[in-house]
Each structure stands twice: as structure tokens, then as C-alpha cells.
Design a protein around this motif. Structure first.
Motif, short mmCIF file in Angstrom:
data_model
loop_
_atom_site.label_atom_id
_atom_site.label_comp_id
_atom_site.label_asym_id
_atom_site.label_seq_id
_atom_site.Cartn_x
_atom_site.Cartn_y
_atom_site.Cartn_z
N ARG A 74 35.90 52.83 8.10
CA ARG A 74 35.55 54.25 8.03
C ARG A 74 35.05 54.71 9.40
O ARG A 74 34.39 53.96 10.10
CB ARG A 74 34.45 54.48 6.98
CG ARG A 74 34.93 54.29 5.55
CD ARG A 74 33.78 54.38 4.58
NE ARG A 74 32.92 53.20 4.63
CZ ARG A 74 31.63 53.20 4.37
NH1 ARG A 74 31.00 54.32 4.07
NH2 ARG A 74 30.92 52.08 4.43
N PRO A 96 36.74 44.36 7.39
CA PRO A 96 35.81 44.93 6.41
C PRO A 96 35.90 44.31 5.02
O PRO A 96 34.90 44.20 4.31
CB PRO A 96 36.20 46.41 6.37
CG PRO A 96 36.78 46.69 7.71
CD PRO A 96 37.47 45.42 8.13
N GLU A 128 34.85 46.89 0.86
CA GLU A 128 34.14 46.27 1.99
C GLU A 128 33.20 45.18 1.50
O GLU A 128 32.67 45.26 0.39
CB GLU A 128 33.30 47.35 2.70
CG GLU A 128 34.13 48.36 3.43
CD GLU A 128 33.27 49.44 4.09
OE1 GLU A 128 32.03 49.35 4.05
OE2 GLU A 128 33.87 50.37 4.65
N ARG A 167 27.66 52.17 8.13
CA ARG A 167 27.01 51.24 7.19
C ARG A 167 25.50 51.42 7.27
O ARG A 167 24.89 51.23 8.31
CB ARG A 167 27.37 49.78 7.57
CG ARG A 167 28.82 49.41 7.38
CD ARG A 167 29.16 49.01 5.98
NE ARG A 167 28.37 47.93 5.43
CZ ARG A 167 28.84 46.96 4.65
NH1 ARG A 167 30.12 46.91 4.35
NH2 ARG A 167 28.03 46.05 4.15
N THR A 186 33.41 48.06 8.85
CA THR A 186 34.09 49.10 8.06
C THR A 186 35.25 49.66 8.87
O THR A 186 35.22 49.63 10.11
CB THR A 186 33.10 50.24 7.73
OG1 THR A 186 33.78 51.24 6.96
CG2 THR A 186 32.51 50.90 8.97
N GLY A 245 34.00 48.44 14.21
CA GLY A 245 34.60 49.10 13.05
C GLY A 245 36.02 49.50 13.36
O GLY A 245 36.71 48.78 14.09
#
Ligand code: SF4
Ligand code: FES
Length: 383
Positions: free
Chosen positions: A27, A264, A47, A78, A25, A72
Motif C-alpha cells: 500500500r 508483504p 499482509e 503500517r 506493505t 514497501g
């Protein structure tokens, strides 16, 4: 451009990818100004889901990949991380979690251990909570990271810490290493910031002066001696910034040589920075991984040496450093095929020298930093 259909590069047979970096990810709860994620990370919305990641891991393992990094952004965001770790173990990967420590707690460490995770690396920003907060954009992160570093060790993992060094924290290296020592670290990577992604955007505020760098190297050497005298086994790895070398690194061991990143959204890249290059990378949603690695135009473009321009093309060192880093060449010159300007034989080496000169300004004026954020997230190109 059409894809090559064979698997042969100009240097012979393409080998298997040994390393897979799974960027689960983009994020992340932090906003590090040196984040290597792309500037337009916020544009990546869809994703891969759990089944798609498992399929990707299965394909990579079947191709021969053995080392797997979960990265990430912050991979702990996740909720299926434990499932993916268990699958990695079942497939026979050696797996490493590269994390800020945020999103971790004792029960999650235990769940990851039970799932078969082999290794955890936690990042620290600084020894000073104020500097750490300024760089990471979070006041709470500092205490949490220290607690999680201890918890990881208590769970039976070696404590492996990663500290990104830059203009704002490098003068506190003595205190940083002392903190790592006090925490009981087994290994510390003192990685000077390399200029990709958000770090490139913030280069002026991040690149240390040569004097800062020399003092930091001497500090590391002194600490190595002290640790040896105490018989304390804490390995210190000091990584010099590319901008202070006169020859480039063989980035990723060579483009499409041993390393593969899956982003991702499933884009398959030869390195974590490549998606900002002016070329298209296929995704695992479009094509099998094997086909992307061996046959895609993107992976074949900078394999071997036929693509090289002068001075690399006729240089005796071209098989040692493969002309340096394609991403660095693009970020500095606008041409990904150019000789990496870090090389002092490059006609663009003056760009690196200018950045070094710029870094010589008074280090008390460390410079403004733009934190990684979705609002300023945009496609970035210096050219
Ligand atoms: Fe390496 Fe190219 Fe520099 Fe030669 S000219 S040392 S091949 S980067
Ligand atoms: Fe992309 Fe070096 S970081 S080729």
C-alpha cells in the motif's frame, strides 16, 4: 520440482543472508510510474501481521542477518512500524526506513527514534513541484517531503535523500542537487531508474537518452567540485542505468547469496523483483526462513554457476558478475537463466541497444507514463 535437502551450492557452502528487506506493505499513497513493486501488487491482500513479522525478524537475525530495511509500498502505512522497529533494535539489527515521507510527522519521527531506528532515507521526485506531482501522482507530496526531510535532520538523523532519475527529471539535475544542498542533505543518491516493475512497463517514457545521461554525470561532477571548494560535506552517489552499461551488475551480490526480501504476504524472495518470475517462492507462513534460504528450490536454482547458459557458462567473468540479473534477463528475453542482455557478449544485447536507440528520440517528447495503480495492476511479462 523437489527441493534440495543439503545446504551446499555448486560453488561450495551457502553463506548466511546478511541483508533483510522487509517489504511491510504494497500500500502507498503515491503512484510513482517507476515503482519497483510488482504490477499485480493489488492481488496481494493478506499482509503478515505484527506477530508474524516479529517472528520473521527473529528467524532472520538468528540466521545471521544484520542489516534490515523497512520498505514497501510505504512502510509508514503500517501502524505497527514502531513496534517492529523496537523489536529490530532488541534483536540487534541495524535498521533503515526507506520512505516517501508521507505519513511522517515530528511526533512519529520521535517515536521511531525512541524505538531505536538507526537511519531514515526519504525519496524526492523532482525539484519542480509540477514534475514531482506528475511523476508521483500527488500535488501535496512535494511540500510534505521537503518538510519531513528537514524534520528528520532536526531529530538528529543524517538527511539521506534518494532521487530516482529518468527522462522527465534528469535535465533538472542541477536544480535537484541545489535543492538538496539548500535542504542541508548529508547524502544524496541520484539513482537512475532501473527497469523493473512499473518502470519496465513505462520504460519508453523513462529511459533517458545517452546525451541526457552524459550531461547529468557532468553536472554531478561539477557539483562535487563546488561542494569540495565550500568544504560542504554532501555525498553525491550517481547510479548509472543498467541499460547504458556493457557489462551487467552482480545483482544482489548473487542470487541467494547475501540478500533476502520478505514481501508483504510473507513470500521470501532473493530480490525485490523476483515474484514476477515464472517460479514459486515459499512464504514464511509455510516454512521456516532457514529452510527456505538453504533448501528451497527457488533459492538454490541460480546459486553457483551450474545453471548458466552460454556465453556465461564458459566466460572468465562469470564469478565477478554471476551472469547479471535474473529478473532483467527474464523481462527482456522471457528466460530467467539467459545471460543478462545488458552484457555485450549476450546474443540478446541488441534488445538493450534497441532501447537505447529508442531513447534517442527528441527528449522534449518525454512520453506518456502509466501511474502505478490497482486497476491496471496485472501479471506482466514481455515474452
Ligand atoms: Fe558476465 Fe555472462 Fe557477460 Fe561473461 S557473458 S561478462 S559471465 S554476463
Ligand atoms: Fe531480481 Fe536482479 S532484480 S535478480
Amino acid at each position: 520440482m523437489t527441493d534440495r535437502t543439503d545446504t551446499v551450492t555448486t560453488n561450495g557452502q551457502t553463506g548466511a543472508p546478511l541483508w533483510l528487506l522487509a517489504e511491510l506493505t504494497y500500500r502507498c499513497p503515491l503512484q510513482c510510474s517507476y515503482c519497483s513493486n510488482p504490477l499485480d501488487f493489488a492481488a496481494v491482500k493478506e499482509e503478515l501481521d505484527t506477530a508474524e513479522w516479529i517472528d520473521t525478524l527473529t528467524q532472520a537475525r538468528a540466521m545471521g542477518a544484520v542489516q534490515l530495511g523497512f520498505s514497501g509500498g510505504e512502510p509508514l502505512v503500517r501502524r505497527d512500524l514502531e513496534t517492529l522497529v523496537a523489536e529490530a533494535r532488541r534483536l540487534g539489527f541495524y535498521s533503515n526506513l526507506i520512505t516517501s515521507g508521507l505519513g511522517l510527522d515530528e511526533s512519529r519521527i520521535e517515536a521511531l527514534r525512541e524505538a531505536g531506528l538507526d537511519h531514515i532515507q526519504i525519496s524526492l521526485q523532482a525539484s519542480d513541484p509540477d514534475v514531482a506531482a506528475a511523476v508521483a501522482g500527488s500535488r501535496k507530496a512535494y511540500g510534505k517531503k521537503l518538510a519531513m526531510a528537514r524534520a528528520v535532520k532536526a531529530a538528529g538523523y543524517p538527511m539521506v535523500l534518494n532521487v530516482v532519475l529518468h527522462r522527465h527529471n534528469i535535465d533538472q539535475l542541477d536544480q535537484i542537487i541545489a535543492l538538496c544542498d539548500e535542504l542541508g542533505a548529508d547524502a544524496v543518491e541520484l539513482a537512475n531508474c532501473q527497469m523493473y516493475g512499473w518502470a519496465q512497463l513505462n520504460r519508453e517514457g523513462l529511459l533517458p537518452s545517452r546525451e541526457q545521461l552524459e550531461v547529468a554525470e557532468a553536472t554531478t561532477a561539477r557539483w562535487r567540485e563546488r561542494l569540495a571548494e565550500r568544504d560542504r560535506d554532501m555525498r553525491l552517489l550517481f547510479v548509472v542505468p543498467d541499460y547504458y552499461n556493457d557489462r551487467p551488475k552482480a545483482c544482489m551480490g548473487g542470487w541467494g547469496s547475501i540478500f533476502m526480501t520478505v514481501a508483504p504476504d510473507g513470500a521470501v524472495l532473493p530480490c525485490h523483483s523476483a515474484r514476477m518470475l515464472p517460479m514459486r517462492f515459499p512464504t514464511v507462513r509455510e516454512r521456516p526462513l532457514r529452510e527456505i534460504w538453504y533448501q528451497s528450490e527457488a533459492f538454490n536454482r541460480y546459486r553457483g554457476d551450474a545453471w548458466m547458459l552460454e556465453p556465461c557458462r564458459s566466460c572468465d567473468e562469470r564469478h565477478r558478475d554471476v551472469g547479471g540479473c535474473r529478473c532483467q534477463a527474464y523481462l527482456l528475453t522471457g528466460d530467467p537463466a539467459a545471460t543478462d542482455p545488458v552484457c555485450d557478449l549476450s546474443p540478446d544485447h541488441h534488445l538493450v541497444e534497441a532501447a537505447r536507440r529508442e531513447a534517442e528520440r527528441d527528449t522534449r517528447s518525454a512520453g506518456e507514463l502509466t501511474p502505478r495503480n490497482a486497476h491496471e495492476s496485472r501479471v506482466f511479462c514481455r515474452s
